[in-house]
Design an enzyme around this catalytic site. Structure first.
Site, PDB file in Angstrom:
ATOM      1  N   HIS A 162       0.837  -1.191   0.000  1.00 63.40           N
ATOM      2  CA  HIS A 162       0.000   0.000   0.000  1.00 63.40           C
ATOM      3  C   HIS A 162       0.879   1.251   0.000  1.00 63.40           C
ATOM      4  O   HIS A 162       2.077   1.185   0.288  1.00 63.40           O
ATOM      5  CB  HIS A 162      -0.916  -0.013   1.219  1.00 63.40           C
ATOM      6  CG  HIS A 162      -1.941  -1.090   1.162  1.00 63.40           C
ATOM      7  ND1 HIS A 162      -2.314  -1.838   2.255  1.00 63.40           N
ATOM      8  CD2 HIS A 162      -2.660  -1.574   0.115  1.00 63.40           C
ATOM      9  CE1 HIS A 162      -3.229  -2.721   1.893  1.00 63.40           C
ATOM     10  NE2 HIS A 162      -3.453  -2.578   0.598  1.00 63.40           N
ATOM     11  N   LYS A 166       5.078   1.555   0.638  1.00 57.21           N
ATOM     12  CA  LYS A 166       5.966   1.419  -0.523  1.00 57.21           C
ATOM     13  C   LYS A 166       7.435   1.645  -0.165  1.00 57.21           C
ATOM     14  O   LYS A 166       8.313   0.928  -0.670  1.00 57.21           O
ATOM     15  CB  LYS A 166       5.510   2.342  -1.644  1.00 57.21           C
ATOM     16  CG  LYS A 166       4.268   1.813  -2.381  1.00 57.21           C
ATOM     17  CD  LYS A 166       3.803   2.764  -3.450  1.00 57.21           C
ATOM     18  CE  LYS A 166       2.658   2.220  -4.294  1.00 57.21           C
ATOM     19  NZ  LYS A 166       1.659   1.402  -3.655  1.00 57.21           N
ATOM     20  N   GLY A 190       0.556  -2.047 -10.043  1.00 61.94           N
ATOM     21  CA  GLY A 190       1.110  -0.985 -10.865  1.00 61.94           C
ATOM     22  C   GLY A 190       2.267  -0.169 -10.339  1.00 61.94           C
ATOM     23  O   GLY A 190       3.410  -0.314 -10.792  1.00 61.94           O
ATOM     24  N   THR A 191       2.021   0.728  -9.379  1.00 60.18           N
ATOM     25  CA  THR A 191       3.052   1.653  -8.940  1.00 60.18           C
ATOM     26  C   THR A 191       4.174   0.931  -8.218  1.00 60.18           C
ATOM     27  O   THR A 191       5.360   1.206  -8.451  1.00 60.18           O
ATOM     28  CB  THR A 191       2.434   2.732  -8.025  1.00 60.18           C
ATOM     29  OG1 THR A 191       1.337   3.339  -8.690  1.00 60.18           O
ATOM     30  CG2 THR A 191       3.470   3.788  -7.681  1.00 60.18           C
ATOM     31  N   SER A 217      -2.920  -1.226 -11.088  1.00 59.69           N
ATOM     32  CA  SER A 217      -2.816  -0.759  -9.714  1.00 59.69           C
ATOM     33  C   SER A 217      -3.904  -1.424  -8.876  1.00 59.69           C
ATOM     34  O   SER A 217      -4.896  -1.930  -9.423  1.00 59.69           O
ATOM     35  CB  SER A 217      -2.963   0.762  -9.658  1.00 59.69           C
ATOM     36  OG  SER A 217      -4.290   1.131  -9.990  1.00 59.69           O
ATOM     37  N   GLY A 218      -3.734  -1.414  -7.558  1.00 60.11           N
ATOM     38  CA  GLY A 218      -4.724  -2.050  -6.693  1.00 60.11           C
ATOM     39  C   GLY A 218      -6.139  -1.532  -6.923  1.00 60.11           C
ATOM     40  O   GLY A 218      -7.067  -2.314  -7.152  1.00 60.11           O
ATOM     41  N   ASP A 223      -5.116  -6.285  -7.613  1.00 63.08           N
ATOM     42  CA  ASP A 223      -5.242  -7.335  -6.589  1.00 63.08           C
ATOM     43  C   ASP A 223      -6.079  -8.496  -7.120  1.00 63.08           C
ATOM     44  O   ASP A 223      -5.771  -9.663  -6.873  1.00 63.08           O
ATOM     45  CB  ASP A 223      -5.901  -6.772  -5.324  1.00 63.08           C
ATOM     46  CG  ASP A 223      -5.049  -5.713  -4.649  1.00 63.08           C
ATOM     47  OD1 ASP A 223      -3.817  -5.900  -4.595  1.00 63.08           O
ATOM     48  OD2 ASP A 223      -5.609  -4.698  -4.192  1.00 63.08           O
TER      49      ASP A 223
END
Length: 291
Positions: A162, A166, A190-191, A217-218, A223
């Protein structure tokens, strides 16, 4: 070392249920480690019924769930004034379609383990993996029966974090880059995936080759994409650094991934806290040195 222990009914309602598969595979290690298992009532009764851990003083009975047994585990993960009422983590074998897995005490048990950087172990594979890692840290020789769990070159690992976590994921990947590079494949959302690729390229990884295969990305469904890999047995390990302090708009997607992991309980290992993941990485190094 003291661990809370609970299992949803499906995991102890027949002689080859998940709880018993784990105990049969890990009983030797439990005894070697002199591990105290603080088991809620129905889980304790099931272990006694099948005769596992017979005569083992480290198996401690707690109240049934409806009597507050799981709530007591939560409090003891946080830590009570009495030293004998402090747990080092929790093993909770979850049935993802059992409503009790979403009860407040079940959710709080995981959340407090993450907050206090203690193991929260929700699958048979994770429980076997954790016992073997603790055996290695205690100086015992590797258990050949656990070799498949440590065959990293044949596995895919998911690396997810999250936003607030990061930096910890990047630090973790920096510290354990060579170890993580042993995996056959690395995937991420993604990020986080982009940051990890930039790290790898700075470490000499080929510029035209992603170190992490990036999914969405989440919030955009990453996910869920990785959950599908887990369900298809194409992802054997997940390191998911969760931030337990913020409300998340894509909470349902996060739960989907967690439910996928517990659905394939014998095949997937999941770690949710940096301290736990670092301890695993060190155990892998020590185990490899035995070979």
């Amino acid at each position: 070392m003291r661990m809370g222990l609970a299992a949803n009914a499906i995991h102890h309602d027949h002689d080859d249920a998940a709880l018993f598969r784990w105990l049969r595979a890990s009983e030797r290690g439990i005894r070697e480690l002199n591990l105290s298992l603080h088991a809620v009532g129905r889980t304790y009764a099931a272990i006694e019924r099948v005769g596992l851990l017979a005569g083992y003083a480290g198996l401690v009975r707690y109240p049934y769930g409806h009597e507050g047994g799981l709530m007591k585990l939560v409090a003891e993960v946080v830590g009570m004034p009495q030293p004998e009422r402090v747990l080092d983590g929790a093993i909770y074998l979850i049935n993802p379609v059992d409503p009790s897995s979403t009860f407040p005490e079940a959710v709080a048990l995981k959340r407090q383990c993450v907050i206090h950087q203690k193991p929260f172990i929700s699958t048979v594979a994770s429980a076997r993996d954790w016992i073997e890692c603790e055996r290695i840290h205690a100086g015992f020789a590797p258990d050949p029966g656990a070799d498949s769990l440590f065959a990293l070159e044949d596995q895919t690992i998911a690396l997810i974090a999250h936003d607030a976590m990061k930096p910890q994921m990047l630090a973790y990947a920096t510290d354990h880059f060579e170890l993580l590079s042993r995996f056959a494949r690395r995937v991420g959302t993604g990020t986080t995936g982009q940051h990890l690729n930039e790290l790898a390229w700075s470490r000499g990884w080929p510029q035209d080759k992603p170190w992490v295969e990036r999914y969405q990305s989440g919030p955009m469904g990453g996910d869920a994409q990785i959950a599908d890999m887990v369900l298809e047995r194409r992802c054997q390990r997940a390191i998911f650094f969760e931030d337990p302090h913020v409300a998340r708009q894509h909470e349902a997607d996060i739960q989907l991934l967690e439910r996928a992991v517990t659905t394939v309980t014998d095949e997937t290992v999941c770690m949710t806290a940096p301290r736990v993941a670092n301890r695993w990485a060190e155990a892998v190094r020590r185990r490899s040195a035995w070979r």
